[in-house]
Structures are given as C-alpha cells and as structure tokens.
Design an enzyme around this catalytic site. Structure first.
Site, PDB file in Angstrom:
ATOM      1  N   HIS A  27       0.834  -1.202   0.000  1.00 25.84           N
ATOM      2  CA  HIS A  27       0.000   0.000   0.000  1.00 25.84           C
ATOM      3  C   HIS A  27       0.867   1.251   0.000  1.00 25.84           C
ATOM      4  CE1 HIS A  27      -3.803  -2.065   0.403  1.00 25.84           C
ATOM      5  NE2 HIS A  27      -3.345  -2.774   1.408  1.00 25.84           N
ATOM      6  N   GLU A  28       0.377   2.272  -0.680  1.00 26.52           N
ATOM      7  CA  GLU A  28       1.093   3.539  -0.753  1.00 26.52           C
ATOM      8  C   GLU A  28       1.251   4.138   0.648  1.00 26.52           C
ATOM      9  OE1 GLU A  28       3.361   5.652  -1.809  1.00 26.52           O
ATOM     10  OE2 GLU A  28       2.420   5.539  -3.775  1.00 26.52           O
TER      11      GLU A  28
END
Length: 687
Positions: free
Chosen positions: A321-322
């Site tokens: 995930h960013e």
C-alpha cells in the site's frame, strides 16, 4: 588504474588497495626504505631453513593470537549497527560493512576536507515536504592524503537526495541527487574543488563501486512461467476440442462407465442421473438461471490480487500500500471489491423483488449478513494464537470485512427501500428516458450527496486539537515536521475519540516513510462514508445491466460515459498531480478523489471484461471466475491459514525478492486451485 580524488586506487583480483600519494621530496627516501625492507625480507626467507625452534614457536603463538583476535572481531562484528564509521588510515580498526536488508545499498562517504567533520542526511523523493533524516557523521581528515570515511545503509525504493553539512557550523557543504540500486556499493567523495584554496567550493561526486542486483528479474521469470502455463492450457483445450479427440474420449468414458455399473452392486443408471440432476445446486448458479460471468470474473480478479498483496507481493514496494498519497497495485483491489459488491446488490435484490419476496424478510437477511461480516472480521484480524485468547484491551475494531459488512448494510437497505421491481419499463416514453437509470432513483442520489456533504464538512471543518482544519497529511516528518501528531487529520481524530488509540491499527503504511507517532486505521470510520459512495457507484452499474438488459451497445456506452465523467471529476480534484491537488488520491483516508479515480478504472475494466466474457465469449473468465464464486470463503481462508504450510515456509534467504515472490505466488495459486475444486464440487459459501 582508476583515478580518485586526492588518492590513487588500484584494483587487483577483485580487491581494492589504497595507495597513498607521496610528494616528490619524500620519493627518494621512501624508495631507499622500501629497497632496504625488501632486502631484509629476502635475507629472512633465505635463513628460513635454519630457523630456531624458539622462533618457530613464537611465530606460531603470535599466529594463534592473531587468529583468535580475528575470530573475536568477526563474531563481534555481527552485532554492529547498520551505520558505522571506519578509517582506512590505520588509526581505526576496519569494521565489517552494515548487513543489508531488502531494498538497501551500501554508501561509503569519504571526507577529504581538512579539519572539518561532516554530517550526512537523506531525503526520499517520495516523502512530500519532509525533513531530512540524519544518516550519520564522517570524521575529519587529519592529514592530507588520509581521507576518513563512514559506511551507511541507504534505502533504494525511491530516488533520494543526500545533504552533506559541516559538523562545525552546520552549514550545507553540498547536495547530491541519486537513484541507488538494491545491494549496490557506492562511494560519495567530498573534496575541495581547488586543493590550494581552503575556503573554495566543495565538490560531491558519487562513484559506483559495485553494480546493483536486478531485483525485477523474478517478476519477469514469474510472468513468463504463468504465460507458458496459460499457453499449455490453451493448447490442451484446443486439442480436446478436436472431433477425433472428443470421440475418443467419449468412447473411453462410456466403456469405463459401463464397466463401473456392471461391477457395482449399488449403482444404477437412473440413480446416477438422479444424483446429477439433484446435486448440491445453489440458487443463482443452477444451469437454468442466467448469471453474468463478467461480475464473478471481476470479483475474482480483485480477490486474487488482494490475496497476493496481503501475502507480501514479493516484498516489492509497488505491491504494498502507498505510504500516503498516490496509488500502487495494492490500493486498487479493495475498492474494486466494494464496487462489484454494489453491482451484485442491485442484481440480487432486483431478482428477489421480482419474485415477490417480502421486503421485511429481505431486511432481516441484510441485517444478518451485515452482522456476520462485522463479527467475522473482528475475530479474524485480532487473534494471536501464540498469546492465547483475544485481548479486549487492544482489540482492533475496524477492518476490511467490517468495512465490507457496514457498506453492504447501508447500500442494501437503500436499494431495498427505493429499488424498483421492473425499472426497465419506467420512463420509456418520457423526455428524460436517456438518463432514467439515474432519475428514477433520485431519493438514493439525494442520500448519497448528503453523505458526501457530511464527509466534506467533517474532513475540512471539524476542529482537531493542535492541528489545522482540513489537514489531509500524514503528520510525522511530513509538512516539514509542523504537525507531528496530526496523522489523517479529522479521520484519525474521529477514530481516536470514538474507538480509542488501542482499538485501531497501530502500524499504518505511513509509519516507515513519514515516521508517524500516532496510530491510524486505513479502515477508519470517516472513510466508511466514501466506501458507501464507492458501492453506490457499483450499484449504478448494476442498474445499467437491468434497465438496458440485452442492449449491449447501450450498456457499454454508459459504462464508458460514467468512466469518463468520474475521470474528469478526479482530474479536477487532484489537479492531475500526486500531492498538489485540492483532495489528493489517498487510500488511507478513502478520499473522494480516490473513490472517483478507482470507480473510473472499475467501469473501464468491467466494460472490457463484459465485452470479452459475456458478449463475445472470447474468454471464459478462468481462472478468476472460480475465486469470484467463493470470494468470502477464500478471503477468510487466506487470512486464517496465512502462516501455515504450504502457504508459508522458512526461506533460505529471507532478504531475497525472488524467494518471497515465489512463495507468495504459489500461495495465491493454491487458493485459486482450491476455488476451482470447490466450484467443481458445487460448494459455495454464502453469508
């Protein structure tokens, strides 16, 4: 020969030897001294055969002591920290370089500034408006031609900027921007541009000592392996489709069946037919009922990617995930799952209403499924089987299944209240017929707009202690460290106020890059509003399927129109940038731009899958079709059995992307195969 700043280096047999520069005045004296040492060494070698026993014992003893000291140094070096200083002048003992983790490289900084120490700091390009983080110090050069150095482990995920400051007055000496490769060795030389001018400008130059490894090759190999497998399956299907092969297989199967019936005392032809006709069939999946394969294929695609990234994604940063703003592959799948859930709600409830099912009974089923998903999610994400029962003091309340359950409950009730049994016949002769898929559901649109107004007001107007209003940043070192404890702004504050810090996620994705100090849950309560909006946009796709049933061009045209409209909204909200928009795309916050962007992608992807699977039938949807038919079972199963063999095992090299990728792909493939077996056995788990 390679020229270095201020010294000569010579590489031989893979090793590096530093040769100190010698002035002309000292050259003749040093040459005589070297010749004298060489003659003494030759004399000692010639007299080696007549060495005294005492001399031999002394030398052996000294050798044993040196070996023991070396062993102690080696063992002690295993516990050295990741960043260390070492001198190559003989004044400091040489230490082992830092042990590299994944996505790290070795950086050795040489200081050729006389009587001036250095402080090295770094800043990732991916960290928006962040403070520089200190790597460590480099000692001062005491003598000309004797540079001191320090060795550090540097991150290689993103390009970084190195800042070198003076340890005396803290002023910046130089700054270098570089993209480092994993497990590469680099040298940063800090030297005067003009050696005769002590106050002149300083040069910083990075030299590659050892090339980095190509950590993307395992992805290529995996792609080629799965591509080869797909080609083999297609060839097998093509061969099995030949008339001669089919006739042969039919004759063989007939003989086997006749032999089995003759030898069996229990079976009969009628009994086999009865078993086949009255098998474990599930409503909506029977041969007589029509089902859009594209929906299950889309759902299965999202689920397979979700399982892969949850298992680690080979430890590649783009499969995680960013950290805050932006998108990676891992950020796509959960919203798509929510989107397709909304589409399925429309189709299932419309079918139930057309069959004259009681709305109160349907409401009871919705309430049961909502509660089951929420409770299942709480009991899946919280147990630690090594520490015993669930600890209620640290119970995490939000989660993926909890978000799915609550989103499903709200959207399903909305559709139950305002859904139409036969919407395809409404408004056919009206002037607003081209947009009747929106206008006949106007109460739902008003409710969605009200919910979005609530999200906007709470996000941008709710006062958060010690934080600016409307703050959407990660806190920590972001925004130049001004709002350290403001992670997530109003979204984080609402969770901490209603649920308590101990009942939300403790290790958000922004913690590593932004050094956040407060917990933050990506499935936060405020983000639930936009999750409902996402499911409602999927609900709209389901209405298009119903209202324009059989009109494939109209369905595809409306999918494209919705995708374009949502894309325009996203472009306006984000200003087509990662960090500089009005509302950036952010999965942690489930910002409205995140919802419109992912819905834009979802409509396009659904259009393509619908065209290939349901219209042209060029693709059966396999292998994603099978996980899509058992999505809840696979999600729960992969969460529960994540740490067990064959989904996980002890690896030979825990710092290898290739081994992690192989393990995660194999685990994901096993779950796809399990879903295929369940499909063939007609086993479907519904909540």
């Amino acid at each position: 020969m390679k020229r270095r700043v201020g010294q000569w280096t010579e590489e031989k047999a893979g090793r590096r030897r530093v040769v100190e520069p010698v002035s002309q005045g000292q050259s003749s004296e040093r040459r005589r001294w070297q010749q004298q040492q060489l003659q003494e060494g030759r004399a000692a070698s010639a007299a080696g055969g007549a060495m005294e026993p005492g001399d031999l014992s002394v030398r052996l003893g000294l050798g044993a002591v040196l070996l023991s000291a070396l062993a102690v140094l080696l063992v002690g070096g295993l516990t050295l920290p990741g960043a260390m200083s070492q001198g190559e002048t003989g004044e400091l003992p040489e230490r082992r370089p830092p042990k590299l983790e994944m996505d790290q490289a070795i950086l050795k900084v040489y200081n050729e500034l006389l009587h001036e120490g250095l402080v090295v700091s770094w800043l990732s390009d991916h960290c928006y408006q962040c403070l520089y983080q200190e790597l460590g110090n480099v000692p001062t050069e005491k003598h000309v031609g004797h540079p001191r150095n320090s060795t550090f482990a540097i991150d290689t995920k993103y390009p970084v900027t190195l800042q070198v400051n003076s340890s005396v007055d803290k002023k910046e000496v130089c700054r270098v921007h570089e993209t480092f490769g994993e497990h590469g060795h680099y040298s940063l030389w800090v030297t005067k541009a003009n050696l005769s001018n002590a106050s002149g400008p300083v040069n910083c130059k990075i030299i590659i000592d050892q090339e980095a490894i190509s950590n993307k090759l395992p992805i290529l190999y995996a792609f080629l392996a799965y591509l080869g497998l797909a080609v083999l399956i297609c060839l097998a299907q093509l061969i099995m489709g030949l008339n001669s092969v089919r006739n042969l297989m039919s004759s063989l199967s007939y003989r086997v069946e006749m032999e089995r019936l003759i030898n069996s005392e229990l079976g009969s032809t009628n009994r086999v037919a009865d078993n086949a006709a009255h098998g474990n069939l599930v409503s909506g999946r029977n041969p007589g009922s029509y089902r859009l394969r594209s929906l299950d294929t889309f759902r299965g695609l999202a689920l397979v990617i979700m399982i892969f990234v949850n298992y680690g994604g080979g430890r590649y940063w783009f499969f995680k995930h960013e950290s805050w703003n932006g998108l990676t592959v891992a950020d796509l799948v959960f919203p798509w799952f929510v989107f397709i859930m909304g589409t399925s709600i429309t189709l299932s409830l419309n079918s139930a209403l057309q069959a004259n099912h009681s709305r109160w009974r349907l409401l009871g089923k919705i309430a049961w499924r909502t509660a089951a998903l929420v409770l299942l999610g709480i009991f899946i994400i919280n147990p630690n089987y090594c520490k015993g029962p669930i600890s209620w003091e640290t119970l995490r309340i939000p989660g993926v299944l909890q978000r799915l359950g609550l989103t499903y409950g709200v959207v399903a009730v909305m559709e139950l209240l305002y859904g139409k049994c036969w919407p395809e016949i409404l408004g056919l002769d009206s002037w607003w017929s081209p947009v009747r898929d929106v206008l006949i559901y106007w109460p739902q649109w008003i409710m969605i707009l009200l919910l979005e107004c609530i999200w906007l007001c709470l996000t941008f107007l709710l006062p958060v202690p010690d934080c600016p209003r409307g703050y959407l940043g990660p806190g920590g070192i972001g925004d130049f460290g001004q709002f350290v404890n403001c992670t997530g702004g109003a979204a984080g504050y609402v969770d901490r106020w209603l649920l308590g810090e101990k009942h939300i996620y403790q290790h958000p994705s922004c913690k590593i890059l932004y050094h956040t100090t407060v917990p933050f849950d990506p499935e936060n309560l405020l983000g639930l509003i936009n999750s409902i909006v996402m499911a409602f946009l999927g609900l709209q796709a389901g209405k298009i399927f119903i209202i324009y049933k059989g009109q494939n061009k109209q369905i595809m045209l409306r999918f494209f129109t919705w995708s374009t409209l949502l894309g325009i909204i996203s472009a306006i909200l984000t200003k087509c940038s990662k960090d500089h928009g009005f509302i950036p795309v952010n999965k942690n916050l489930w910002s409205i731009s995140y919802v419109t962007t992912l819905s834009c992608f979802a409509y396009i992807l659904l259009l393509l899958i619908y065209f290939l699977v349901d219209i042209k039938k060029h693709w059966t949807g396999a292998p994603f079709y099978y996980p899509g038919m058992n999505s809840i079972l696979l999600y729960v199963g992969h969460e529960v059995f994540e740490q067990y063999f064959p989904f996980k095992w002890k690896m030979l090299n825990d710092h290898s992307h290739g081994e992690h990728l192989a393990q995660n792909l194999l685990a994901t493939t096993i779950w796809v195969f399990i879903s295929y077996v369940l499909y063939k056995k007609k086993i479907f788990w519904k909540i």
